[in-house]
Design an enzyme around this catalytic site. Structure first.
Site, PDB file in Angstrom:
ATOM      1  CG  ASP A   1      -1.896  -0.919   1.279  1.00 36.35           C
ATOM      2  OD1 ASP A   1      -0.890  -2.404   1.401  1.00 36.35           O
ATOM      3  OD2 ASP A   1      -2.292  -1.027   1.555  1.00 36.35           O
TER       4      ASP A   1
ATOM      5  CD  GLU B   1      -7.021   0.703  -0.068  1.00 42.04           C
ATOM      6  OE1 GLU B   1      -8.407   0.756  -0.094  1.00 42.04           O
ATOM      7  OE2 GLU B   1      -6.597  -0.235   1.436  1.00 42.04           O
ATOM      8  CG  ASN B   2      -4.151   3.727   1.620  1.00 39.92           C
ATOM      9  OD1 ASN B   2      -3.872   2.365   2.023  1.00 39.92           O
ATOM     10  ND2 ASN B   2      -5.656   3.674   2.140  1.00 39.92           N
TER      11      ASN B   2
ATOM     12  CG  ASN C   1     -10.594  -0.512   2.793  1.00 38.39           C
ATOM     13  OD1 ASN C   1      -9.873  -1.551   2.441  1.00 38.39           O
ATOM     14  ND2 ASN C   1     -10.386  -0.611   3.961  1.00 38.39           N
ATOM     15  CG  HIS C   2      -9.339   3.333   2.002  1.00 46.28           C
ATOM     16  ND1 HIS C   2     -10.058   3.886   2.719  1.00 46.28           N
ATOM     17  CD2 HIS C   2      -8.630   2.435   3.043  1.00 46.28           C
ATOM     18  CE1 HIS C   2     -10.365   3.288   3.876  1.00 46.28           C
ATOM     19  NE2 HIS C   2      -9.280   3.173   4.096  1.00 46.28           N
TER      20      HIS C   2
ATOM     21  CG  HIS D   1      -7.351  -4.525   0.805  1.00 54.59           C
ATOM     22  ND1 HIS D   1      -5.946  -3.984  -0.353  1.00 54.59           N
ATOM     23  CD2 HIS D   1      -8.563  -3.913   1.138  1.00 54.59           C
ATOM     24  CE1 HIS D   1      -5.991  -3.213   0.794  1.00 54.59           C
ATOM     25  NE2 HIS D   1      -7.216  -2.878   1.518  1.00 54.59           N
TER      26      HIS D   1
ATOM     27  CG  HIS E   1      -6.522  -3.518   4.487  1.00 50.12           C
ATOM     28  ND1 HIS E   1      -6.748  -2.001   4.785  1.00 50.12           N
ATOM     29  CD2 HIS E   1      -6.804  -4.135   5.828  1.00 50.12           C
ATOM     30  CE1 HIS E   1      -7.894  -2.162   5.459  1.00 50.12           C
ATOM     31  NE2 HIS E   1      -7.918  -2.921   6.164  1.00 50.12           N
TER      32      HIS E   1
ATOM     33  CG  HIS F   1      -1.469   0.093   5.654  1.00 49.39           C
ATOM     34  ND1 HIS F   1      -1.624   2.127   5.787  1.00 49.39           N
ATOM     35  CD2 HIS F   1      -1.750  -0.178   4.894  1.00 49.39           C
ATOM     36  CE1 HIS F   1      -2.420   2.302   5.342  1.00 49.39           C
ATOM     37  NE2 HIS F   1      -2.938   0.804   4.702  1.00 49.39           N
TER      38      HIS F   1
HETATM   39 FE   FE2 Z   1      -7.447  -1.278   2.733  1.00 52.13          FE
END
Ligand code: FE2
Length: 258
Positions: free
Chosen positions: A8, A39-40, A67-68, A149, A174, A176
């Site tokens: 991520d 996603e981040n 999820n983001h 994820h 996910h 991290h």
């Molecule tokens: Fe995530």
């Protein structure tokens, strides 16, 4: 061939690590193909078209989400045109975007897909196992690579064993936090529970630590402020695959702190 999977990429600190170090890793390790979780990348939450282009310009072949995926509204403007961007395949029907992409490399068909776990994830999702079974039945490829994820280590490990020998690489994203369990499963699948994060080192999974500590002590909601200063980390995994028999022959963990 050597495939680099990057954990991520979190906010500006993560982008800085990509900008400063990816080219060097690619050249010194002889990387042929790069997959990264993005996603981040936009201020710690979601992705914009500009940041998607930033990743492509840095020779990343496929970008995965999670999820983001839809946290930044710009995604709705470009997800359906972004050829090499995938979100979890097990989102219910009608959700924009796609969950897998098949890319031709050196006469090999490589299918990259992402599924999201259902344990501790608080998202309405189809079964990741059934979704993957359906994909494998429908798409005929030489190599399959999965970004799982999810939060729960047990769910990721159970998934990996279920698809051992059928999916060439299964790596988690996910949390991290990089796990120390990269190994080849009995039937040949390369597995690692979580690749870790690319971004600030001294925050709490990418976020300024003071706000998160306050939240845990008081229970009050806080605004997440991405941590952009101080030491930074670049986390991922390099996997070597034999192009003739498609078996994983070697792997190397990437855990760089600068
Ligand atoms: Fe995530």
């Amino acid at each position: 061939m050597k495939i680099l999977l990057i954990g991520d990429i979190f906010s500006m600190a993560g982008r800085e690590m990509i900008d400063k170090h990816l080219e060097n890793i690619k050249n010194t390790k002889g990387i042929n193909f790069i997959i990264a979780n993005g996603e981040n990348i936009a201020h710690g939450n979601g992705i914009t078209n500009n940041y998607y282009k930033f990743l492509l310009e840095h020779h990343i072949n496929v970008v995965t989400l999670g999820n983001h995926s839809f946290a930044n509204h710009d995604i709705f403007n470009f997800i359906d045109d972004a050829k090499n961007l995938i979100r979890p395949l097990n989102y219910p029907k009608g959700v924009p975007g796609k969950g897998f992409v098949t890319i031709n490399y050196n006469n090999l068909k490589i299918t990259i897909f992402q599924v999201m776990g259902r344990t501790f994830m608080n998202t309405s999702l189809d079964c990741p196992f059934e979704t993957t079974e359906n994909l494998l039945a429908k798409v005929n490829s030489d190599i399959y690579i999965c970004d799982f994820h999810g939060e729960a280590t047990s769910e990721k490990i159970a998934f990996a064993h279920h698809f051992d020998g059928r999916v060439n690489i299964i790596v988690g994203t996910h949390t991290h936090v990089q796990t120390n369990d990269a190994h080849i499963l009995p039937k040949g699948t390369m597995y690692m529970t979580d690749l870790g994060m690319t971004g600030a080192l001294d925050g709490v999974i990418g976020v300024e630590k003071e706000t998160i500590i306050k939240r845990f002590i008081t229970g009050l909601p806080v605004r997440h402020i991405p941590m952009e200063t101080g030491r930074k980390q670049f986390n991922g995994l390099i996997v070597e695959i034999n192009e003739t028999n498609h078996k994983v022959t070697n792997f190397e963990i990437v855990n760089m702190i600068k």
